[in-house]
Design a protein around this motif. Sequence first.
Motif, PDB file in Angstrom:
ATOM      1  N   ALA A 140      -3.177  -4.941  -1.853  1.00 22.66           N
ATOM      2  CA  ALA A 140      -2.623  -4.176  -2.842  1.00 22.66           C
ATOM      3  C   ALA A 140      -2.562  -4.619  -4.102  1.00 22.66           C
ATOM      4  O   ALA A 140      -2.815  -4.010  -5.028  1.00 22.66           O
ATOM      5  CB  ALA A 140      -1.033  -3.763  -2.284  1.00 22.66           C
ATOM      6  N   LEU A 194       2.070   1.531  -3.652  1.00 23.78           N
ATOM      7  CA  LEU A 194       1.001   1.427  -4.837  1.00 23.78           C
ATOM      8  C   LEU A 194       0.737   2.660  -5.759  1.00 23.78           C
ATOM      9  O   LEU A 194       0.769   2.346  -6.810  1.00 23.78           O
ATOM     10  CB  LEU A 194      -0.310   0.842  -4.172  1.00 23.78           C
ATOM     11  CG  LEU A 194      -1.520   0.514  -5.265  1.00 23.78           C
ATOM     12  CD1 LEU A 194      -1.115  -0.627  -5.998  1.00 23.78           C
ATOM     13  CD2 LEU A 194      -2.897   0.255  -4.320  1.00 23.78           C
ATOM     14  N   PHE A 209       0.868  -1.275  -0.032  1.00 25.37           N
ATOM     15  CA  PHE A 209      -0.096   0.072  -0.040  1.00 25.37           C
ATOM     16  C   PHE A 209       0.593   1.135  -0.061  1.00 25.37           C
ATOM     17  O   PHE A 209       0.422   2.163  -0.267  1.00 25.37           O
ATOM     18  CB  PHE A 209      -1.124  -0.052   1.156  1.00 25.37           C
ATOM     19  CG  PHE A 209      -2.010  -1.125   1.230  1.00 25.37           C
ATOM     20  CD1 PHE A 209      -2.797  -1.060   0.035  1.00 25.37           C
ATOM     21  CD2 PHE A 209      -2.075  -2.045   2.094  1.00 25.37           C
ATOM     22  CE1 PHE A 209      -4.162  -1.981   0.063  1.00 25.37           C
ATOM     23  CE2 PHE A 209      -3.290  -2.757   1.999  1.00 25.37           C
ATOM     24  CZ  PHE A 209      -4.165  -2.835   0.846  1.00 25.37           C
TER      25      PHE A 209
END
Length: 505
Positions: free
Chosen positions: A381, A351, A348
């Motif tokens: 993710a 990303l 994350f």
Amino acid sequence: MNRRSILRVVGATALLKFSSATGSAASGSSLISVLTPTARYEGDVVTEEGNVARFRGIRYGHAPRERRFQSALPVAPSSQVIRALDWQAACPQPARPDAGGEEDCLMLNLWAPLKAIQTQQPVPVMVYFHGGAYSSGSATDPEHDGSHLAAQEQVIVVTVNHRINVLGYLYLDPLYPELSGSGNVGQTDLILALEWIKKNIEAFGGDSQCVTVFGQSGGGAKIATLMAMPAAKGLFHRAITMSGQQITASGPDHAERRTRAFLKSLGEDPLHAEVPRLMHALRSTRDPILGGSLYMGPVLDMHHLHRHPFWPNAPEQSADIPLMLGNTISETRAFYHPHGPVMQGLSFENLAERIRPEIKVDLHTAWVVEQYRKRFPQDTATRLFHRIVTASRSWRGQVIEAEARASAGQPVFVYQLNFRDAKHTDDIVLAFGTHQSSDPEVNEVSKRLMSRFATFARSGKAGWPEYTLASRQTLIIDSQDSVLADPRHWERELFARVPYTQPGT
């Protein structure tokens, strides 16, 4: 005796299995002869698929080296018996250096129910254009075996090889005025194949007034382009695109810049260079517009193509052609290896950075990730990466095409393949019945998809409501089919806030 078709069965009925691109009819196979206005063609019979006649490697045009980068010539009528028993080579391509290939590759393969040939009661014709982003692919790949679809749905199936990559789409017009139209000869090959079908298909039991073109990925994009090419008008009557859209063609300036970059890598006259040299130069040339591999595709040359396929609106010339548009729910799972540089170590935290060069639109990626995480809080993710990149790229093109058709009152139907989180290319083996799976659920989904395609080919009706701007009715293909109104409206609206640019154009 019917002049247009003569059935000649010889010997036993042993099946020749679809095993390789160089296979030929085995001794003792059942043979069949069909007389057409062009020639008499001899094929064989695939008995395990419900008595389907198969004709392989039928030449529909000539593109010899001396006509390189020019429109091909149609085949002349012949009084000879032409044996259509062997797969023929596809176009040379840099992505498959060991696959061989022939520059003069204008061949098609045809599967016809024996009953259609014998009774001459015309059946629908389904013509498939292979994918490969205009640079690779082949009609003779095993997943494109048309015998299953022809047998189950009693339709004629045709697959087509044509010139691709630099042999089909190198825009030489500014540098070689005598080669006007060179950037679209891959498309004119497809038009020539459709003209051959229109002239000859009735002898095989086909209805020349009920021809459906369908294609996956680049094949669908080729179809979208044909819908705007004047020379293709009247040659097909329905269209199905599978994960393949073409909103805009390559502009002439970008196409010329790509040509100059390629010629610099080639270092010699492209008219006389050996094919391996052309493929090597293509493989080693970086795209001056996008970076990465050199993009090849149709060109807005004002010779063969006078307008963009679906910009600023749907082409009027194909307004009466019902169109079916489909995409898979997770297209990009096919494009990124889970251990490749883009996906390795994805989290994350990185990303937004990873998706920035992949989404192909200019949008604040950190904000996009934030919106998706709020909407799908349980997603990893990796799952969010594929949701975001899929929605912003090929699916976005499908939405634009569907909206263009709907706003013009032109018939359009939309489906989405969700089955087992389907990725790009998963629909091919389901549509042809070549999945070779013993899983009953896979078999059932495949039968349903073949049936839906064939129903559309027969009638121009999909069996679910048309897509309109008011309802956006979409068929969801899964373990059980369902019809939903605007099923991904949140994603559609999110990316609709920024302009879309067709990658490569």
